[in-house]
Design a protein around this motif. Structure first.
Motif, PDB file in Angstrom:
ATOM      1  N   ARG A   1      -4.277   1.853   6.681  1.00 43.55           N
ATOM      2  CA  ARG A   1      -2.857   1.576   6.919  1.00 43.55           C
ATOM      3  C   ARG A   1      -2.602   0.077   6.960  1.00 43.55           C
ATOM      4  O   ARG A   1      -1.568  -0.408   6.509  1.00 43.55           O
ATOM      5  CB  ARG A   1      -2.410   2.242   8.222  1.00 43.55           C
ATOM      6  CG  ARG A   1      -2.265   3.746   8.107  1.00 43.55           C
ATOM      7  CD  ARG A   1      -1.717   4.378   9.385  1.00 43.55           C
ATOM      8  NE  ARG A   1      -1.588   5.821   9.222  1.00 43.55           N
ATOM      9  CZ  ARG A   1      -0.546   6.411   8.642  1.00 43.55           C
ATOM     10  NH1 ARG A   1       0.458   5.681   8.192  1.00 43.55           N
ATOM     11  NH2 ARG A   1      -0.505   7.724   8.511  1.00 43.55           N
ATOM     12  N   ALA A   2      -3.566  -0.660   7.538  1.00 46.20           N
ATOM     13  CA  ALA A   2      -3.400  -2.110   7.639  1.00 46.20           C
ATOM     14  C   ALA A   2      -3.340  -2.756   6.249  1.00 46.20           C
ATOM     15  O   ALA A   2      -2.708  -3.798   6.077  1.00 46.20           O
ATOM     16  CB  ALA A   2      -4.537  -2.726   8.450  1.00 46.20           C
ATOM     17  N   LEU A   3      -4.005  -2.143   5.286  1.00 46.98           N
ATOM     18  CA  LEU A   3      -3.978  -2.693   3.924  1.00 46.98           C
ATOM     19  C   LEU A   3      -2.658  -2.409   3.213  1.00 46.98           C
ATOM     20  O   LEU A   3      -2.396  -2.970   2.154  1.00 46.98           O
ATOM     21  CB  LEU A   3      -5.137  -2.115   3.105  1.00 46.98           C
ATOM     22  CG  LEU A   3      -6.509  -2.711   3.408  1.00 46.98           C
ATOM     23  CD1 LEU A   3      -7.610  -1.903   2.739  1.00 46.98           C
ATOM     24  CD2 LEU A   3      -6.585  -4.171   2.961  1.00 46.98           C
ATOM     25  N   GLY A   4      -1.856  -1.550   3.800  1.00 41.09           N
ATOM     26  CA  GLY A   4      -0.524  -1.302   3.245  1.00 41.09           C
ATOM     27  C   GLY A   4      -0.573  -0.825   1.815  1.00 41.09           C
ATOM     28  O   GLY A   4      -1.357   0.046   1.455  1.00 41.09           O
ATOM     29  N   GLU A   5       0.264  -1.438   0.971  1.00 44.20           N
ATOM     30  CA  GLU A   5       0.367  -0.977  -0.413  1.00 44.20           C
ATOM     31  C   GLU A   5      -0.946  -1.195  -1.168  1.00 44.20           C
ATOM     32  O   GLU A   5      -1.200  -0.498  -2.158  1.00 44.20           O
ATOM     33  CB  GLU A   5       1.485  -1.713  -1.128  1.00 44.20           C
ATOM     34  CG  GLU A   5       1.280  -3.217  -1.232  1.00 44.20           C
ATOM     35  CD  GLU A   5       2.418  -3.914  -1.964  1.00 44.20           C
ATOM     36  OE1 GLU A   5       3.554  -3.869  -1.464  1.00 44.20           O
ATOM     37  OE2 GLU A   5       2.154  -4.496  -3.025  1.00 44.20           O
ATOM     38  N   TYR A   6      -1.763  -2.130  -0.705  1.00 38.66           N
ATOM     39  CA  TYR A   6      -3.015  -2.418  -1.417  1.00 38.66           C
ATOM     40  C   TYR A   6      -4.010  -1.268  -1.294  1.00 38.66           C
ATOM     41  O   TYR A   6      -4.911  -1.145  -2.118  1.00 38.66           O
ATOM     42  CB  TYR A   6      -3.610  -3.731  -0.910  1.00 38.66           C
ATOM     43  CG  TYR A   6      -2.683  -4.889  -1.150  1.00 38.66           C
ATOM     44  CD1 TYR A   6      -1.871  -5.379  -0.135  1.00 38.66           C
ATOM     45  CD2 TYR A   6      -2.587  -5.472  -2.414  1.00 38.66           C
ATOM     46  CE1 TYR A   6      -0.987  -6.415  -0.378  1.00 38.66           C
ATOM     47  CE2 TYR A   6      -1.714  -6.502  -2.659  1.00 38.66           C
ATOM     48  CZ  TYR A   6      -0.910  -6.968  -1.636  1.00 38.66           C
ATOM     49  OH  TYR A   6      -0.034  -7.987  -1.871  1.00 38.66           O
ATOM     50  N   ALA A   7      -3.873  -0.475  -0.273  1.00 38.70           N
ATOM     51  CA  ALA A   7      -4.687   0.745  -0.183  1.00 38.70           C
ATOM     52  C   ALA A   7      -3.919   1.945  -0.709  1.00 38.70           C
ATOM     53  O   ALA A   7      -4.521   2.895  -1.218  1.00 38.70           O
ATOM     54  CB  ALA A   7      -5.108   1.003   1.263  1.00 38.70           C
ATOM     55  N   ALA A   8      -2.599   1.897  -0.601  1.00 41.76           N
ATOM     56  CA  ALA A   8      -1.792   3.060  -1.004  1.00 41.76           C
ATOM     57  C   ALA A   8      -1.998   3.397  -2.472  1.00 41.76           C
ATOM     58  O   ALA A   8      -2.121   4.568  -2.849  1.00 41.76           O
ATOM     59  CB  ALA A   8      -0.317   2.797  -0.733  1.00 41.76           C
ATOM     60  N   VAL A   9      -2.048   2.365  -3.303  1.00 40.37           N
ATOM     61  CA  VAL A   9      -2.196   2.622  -4.738  1.00 40.37           C
ATOM     62  C   VAL A   9      -3.529   3.316  -5.040  1.00 40.37           C
ATOM     63  O   VAL A   9      -3.545   4.350  -5.715  1.00 40.37           O
ATOM     64  CB  VAL A   9      -2.013   1.311  -5.536  1.00 40.37           C
ATOM     65  CG1 VAL A   9      -2.310   1.514  -6.995  1.00 40.37           C
ATOM     66  CG2 VAL A   9      -0.586   0.778  -5.356  1.00 40.37           C
ATOM     67  N   PRO A  10      -4.672   2.816  -4.557  1.00 41.72           N
ATOM     68  CA  PRO A  10      -5.922   3.556  -4.786  1.00 41.72           C
ATOM     69  C   PRO A  10      -5.918   4.942  -4.129  1.00 41.72           C
ATOM     70  O   PRO A  10      -6.530   5.867  -4.668  1.00 41.72           O
ATOM     71  CB  PRO A  10      -6.995   2.669  -4.145  1.00 41.72           C
ATOM     72  CG  PRO A  10      -6.403   1.338  -3.982  1.00 41.72           C
ATOM     73  CD  PRO A  10      -4.928   1.507  -3.929  1.00 41.72           C
TER      74      PRO A  10
END
Lengths: 467, 178
Positions: free
Chosen positions: A360-369
């Motif tokens: 969650r802390a990575l936000g969109e940077y984790a959401a895409v993967p």
């Protein structure tokens, strides 16, 4: 004199003891028993630890309560005096409660921590490097301001990296991170360095660094070797002779001696801790050289070198670097690898809640993967993990993933459909009826796609210029 | 004017004194919903508006609790809240650690997780724990607020701490050993 209390009775009274709710006689008896009973003493210690965490958890709540009170008072007119019997009771209630309130407010004021004075140096324009100064490294990204020491003047200057493309660091310059700032550097021979907050390094050459304080991670990349020395904190002074001598801190060094070696070095008050990630990592203490196997930690102190398993997993140990990974932008391999590792651990261990927090802390940077994972056929073999991944993505997915989310409305798993719908509602601001949802969101995308474009490569923080 | 001023000061003291308790009561019923602040505000506003109807001033605590309970129940029945983003920066569950020191981050994460574990406690255990830690109250004050004996408050706090203590041990072990 025999103990009048049993352990069972004492264990029931540990809470009231900690809460100062016992009368003096009972308190004395309980404390006396705890002092002489290891079992009850251990239980008391555990309760104290729990109490600390619970009090810490209430700190932000007190601030929220104060906000509630402010809002209530702002929306409430002052009470008017009245002659009715019932209303005459009102001031008495208020006065009675006010006495208790005043005491409580005083208590809160007493326990509030004092403000720390700021010691930040003033912001100055960085000087241009001298014409013949050869850059040893470049600072390529920073999460906040950092401090740079010019070797010529030895003066420390504060740098806001957002205002310049990169910062060239000549030989014998130094970099220092302030609290809250993480920094990434690339040396001229390809070594990547990441500095945690409150870390200071001196850059003698591209492969010769000195860690004065703090915590850094390094990867040699295509470079063959980099050596990180630990600065002596102080010299030993012999009390009888008054002579000083170099301490072992001056002699400790970590060397990555092969390409793509990874190591983490932690400068501690009483020594150095080196964790080998991969490749050849050695620790030198005086004349002794120790090779550290990948995944092990060497603790270097006056007692010598001790190699053990690390206290935390690499997944936990590298959490602090996440903001730097995110700054590198979407699609960078290291970020993708981290997301994959976090996802693999999700639900698998007791600490999986930390993995979710990290994702969650990575936000969109984790959401895409994560969305990519959910879309893959192989993910359907683990429905629980798939749903958790989608749940996280639902809250963090960026707007340009709307087409992917629309496609997931047709997923076979109703939970995935629901998460996709939740995300689309958030991103589009539309909550259409179920039977119209897909068409409505598709129409929204058609109208807004041209302004909802993902960031391009050029919009990422630039890498170090090639020399 | 002095009376008005005195009443305003007393009113302010009353609101500030009871806001944490009302917040705890709302939290006990709704968990860590972002609506807690709004409902706590609504509860206090209703209480102030109806203060004239309080027949026994000594029962202010339980009376306020019943108002807060009704506000929460009304909200649950008629809620029309929109889906909200639960991000790491949520104001209701804020991770305020700015340090990237591993131990500090772990403690912050454990604290946050422990707060969520409180929401999983049974209601009769959750309310006394929240009242105790969110407000500076004694066992007697908790007993008066929720309408049970002091001994019951002590027993419920002990039980809640037993459960949370086991959770804390799991959390710490998870951080250290995984």
């Amino acid at each position: 004199m025999s103990d009048p209390l049993t352990c069972g009775q004492v264990l029931d009274q540990l809470g009231p003891l900690a809460d100062n709710e016992l009368d003096s006689i009972t308190r004395a008896l309980v404390e006396s028993h705890v002092a002489g009973c290891p079992r009850c003493a251990a239980a008391h210690e555990k309760l104290t630890s729990l109490d600390e965490f619970l009090r810490a958890s209430s700190t932000s709540v007190r601030e929220q309560s104060a906000t509630v009170a402010d809002r209530v008072l702002a929306n409430t007119p002052a009470p008017r005096p009245s002659t009715t019997t019932i209303t005459r009771q009102t001031p008495r209630i208020l006065r009675r409660l006010a006495v208790v309130a005043a005491a409580s407010v005083a208590l809160l004021l007493v326990i509030r921590p004092p403000q720390r004075p700021s010691h930040d140096p003033p912001v100055q324009t960085i000087p241009s490097p001298a014409a013949n100064a050869v850059p040893v490294a470049f600072v390529v990204r920073a999460t906040g301001p950092l401090e740079f020491q010019d070797p010529a003047t030895q003066a420390w200057e504060r740098v806001e990296l957002a205002s310049i493309p990169s910062l060239a660091c000549p030989e014998s310059s130094s970099i220092r991170t302030v609290p809250g700032t993480l920094v990434e550097l690339e040396t001229s021979n390809g070594t990547k360095l990441r500095l945690n907050e409150k870390t200071e390094v001196s850059l003698a050459s591209p492969d010769d660094l000195e860690l004065r304080t703090g915590h850094l991670w390094c990867q040699t990349g295509s470079a063959n070797q980099v050596t990180i020395k630990a600065t002596p904190l102080a010299t030993d002074r012999d009390q009888s002779s008054g002579q000083t001598s170099l301490t072992l801190e001056n002699l400790a060094a970590c060397a990555c001696t092969s390409p793509d070696s990874v190591a983490t070095v932690f400068r501690q008050p009483d020594g150095v801790q080196v964790t080998a990630g991969s490749g050849n990592v050695e620790v030198t203490l005086g004349e002794q050289k120790h090779s550290i196997p990948a995944g092990r930690t060497a603790s270097v102190s006056r007692n010598g070198v001790e190699v053990n398993a690390p206290a935390v997993t690499s997944l936990n140990a590298e959490r602090w670097m996440q903001p730097l990974l995110a700054m590198a932008g979407h699609g960078n391999p290291e970020l993708s690898q981290r997301v994959e590792s976090l996802l693999a651990d999700l639900g698998a261990t007791k600490a999986s809640w930390m993995r979710e927090t990290d994702l969650r802390a990575l936000g969109e940077y984790a959401a895409v993967p994560l969305i990519e994972f959910v879309k893959q056929e192989r993910s359907t073999t683990d429905a629980v993990k798939r749903r958790r991944a989608m749940s996280i993505a639902a809250d963090t997915a960026p707007v340009w993933t709307v087409p992917d989310l629309i496609a997931l409305l047709d997923d076979k798993d109703a939970a995935i459909q629901a998460s996709a719908a939740k995300a689309l509602t958030r991103l589009t601001g539309q909550s259409p009826a179920r039977d119209m949802a897909k068409a409505s969101w598709t129409s929204w995308w058609e109208q807004n796609a041209r302004v909802c474009i993902p960031p391009t490569q050029q919009e990422r923080v630039p890498r170090a210029p090639s020399l | 004017m002095r009376v008005r001023k005195g009443q305003r000061s007393a009113q302010e003291c009353l609101v500030r004194r009871w806001a944490p308790r009302v917040f705890a009561i709302c939290r006990a019923r709704l968990g860590h919903a972002s609506i807690n602040e709004d409902l706590a505000q609504e509860s206090l506003l209703r209480a102030l508006a109806r203060l004239d109807s309080l027949k026994e001033p000594d029962h202010f605590g339980p009376w306020l609790r019943s108002i807060a309970t009704n506000v929460c129940v009304d909200w649950i029945r008629t809620k029309t809240h929109r889906p909200h983003t639960v991000s790491i920066d949520s104001t209701d569950e804020t991770i305020t650690a700015t340090s990237h020191d591993i131990d500090t981050l772990d403690r912050t994460e454990i604290t946050l997780e422990l707060r969520q574990q409180i929401d999983l406690l049974p209601m009769d255990l959750r309310e006394p724990i929240l009242l105790f830690y969110y407000d500076d109250v004694t066992y007697d004050q908790i007993a008066e607020t929720i309408g049970v004996s002091r001994a019951t408050v002590s027993a419920r706090l002990t039980k809640a701490r037993e459960i949370l203590g086991r959770k804390l041990a799991d959390l710490v072990e998870g951080v250290r050993n995984v």
